[in-house]
Design an enzyme around this catalytic site. Structure first.
Site, PDB file in Angstrom:
ATOM      1  N   CYS A 109       0.837  -1.195   0.000  1.00 32.06           N
ATOM      2  CA  CYS A 109       0.000   0.000   0.000  1.00 32.06           C
ATOM      3  C   CYS A 109       0.881   1.257   0.000  1.00 32.06           C
ATOM      4  O   CYS A 109       1.861   1.342  -0.742  1.00 32.06           O
ATOM      5  CB  CYS A 109      -0.949  -0.056   1.195  1.00 32.06           C
ATOM      6  SG  CYS A 109      -2.353   1.069   1.138  1.00 32.06           S
ATOM      7  N   THR A 110       0.566   2.232   0.839  1.00 29.94           N
ATOM      8  CA  THR A 110       1.312   3.485   0.861  1.00 29.94           C
ATOM      9  C   THR A 110       2.688   3.362   1.510  1.00 29.94           C
ATOM     10  O   THR A 110       3.415   4.349   1.587  1.00 29.94           O
ATOM     11  CB  THR A 110       0.507   4.580   1.571  1.00 29.94           C
ATOM     12  OG1 THR A 110       0.071   4.088   2.842  1.00 29.94           O
ATOM     13  CG2 THR A 110      -0.703   4.979   0.740  1.00 29.94           C
TER      14      THR A 110
END
Length: 234
Positions: A109-110
């Protein structure tokens, strides 16, 4: 740890998304149980318990100083706290040092934005959560819309649940397809979401736009230069 063991280090910082960490950790811990050549550790600046973006709290098993040269690194993502972590020089310095020795540098993800803040995505293809993928050029990366993206030793996964897919890919890469399939059966990973597969032609961007704006505004409130750099390329 024996001299032959390869250490896979999972990074903890305050406010991360637990599934980004725990999904891949479960998969790769199963690998370590099946193949003693590998071990998994959870690393942080200290061994103190830290909060996540859920009520769950997590405590690292090791400090950064105790694991200076892991075989592989995985950085989980999140929302506002993850963007704040992009300015955590203790974390970024450890990542830069670890990446200099590691065979694999990965994110979920981030978490890829943290890798980018450490300068580890420059000139590479990468991915992240679809809602923030357009920020990657501001970190020197070429965004790619895939479940995971492999570019040299750096492998980035898309949002949250994609970390499990990434981890199973890593098991196959490290120990072969049979072991990866055994791990998949062990965790009974056979998703059949009630809503069916995601319709990527109809992303609910409008519904989630407020979340994106809040994440950027709050997460980078103390780092306006980085915010401007990211948005300039978005």
């Amino acid at each position: 740890m024996t001299a032959e063991q390869k250490t896979i280090a999972f990074v903890v910082y305050p406010g991360l998304t637990p599934l980004d960490l725990v999904g891949p950790l479960q998969v790769l811990s199963a690998l370590a149980q099946l193949d003693p050549a590998f071990r998994t550790v959870v690393v942080g600046a200290a061994k103190d318990t830290v909060g996540t973006d859920t009520p769950l709290r997590i405590a690292p098993s090791h400090t950064f100083d105790e694991v200076p040269s892991p075989f592989a690194v995985l950085v989980p993502g999140g929302t506002v706290p993850t963007l704040r972590a992009m300015a955590d020089e203790r974390l970024l310095d450890w990542l830069r040092t670890a990446a200099g020795h590691a065979e694999l540098v990965t994110s979920v993800c981030t978490g890829s934005l943290i890798l980018g803040a450490a300068g580890l995505l420059e000139g590479r293809q990468a991915t992240t959560h679809w809602m923030l993928r357009d920020l990657l050029p501001g970190l020197g990366a070429t965004p790619v819309a895939r479940r995971w993206v492999e570019d040299g030793p750096v492998i980035t996964a898309a949002g949250v649940s994609a970390g499990i897919d990434l981890a199973l890919h890593l098991v196959e890469r490290l120990a072969g397809r049979r072991v990866a399939t055994n791990v998949q059966f062990a965790i009974e990973y056979d998703p059949e979401p009630p809503q069916g597969r995601l319709d990527w032609d109809n992303q609910p961007y409008g519904d989630l736009k407020a979340l994106r704006e809040h994440t950027l505004r709050e997460g980078l409130a103390g780092n306006p230069a980085l915010l401007a750099k990211l948005l300039a390329h978005a």
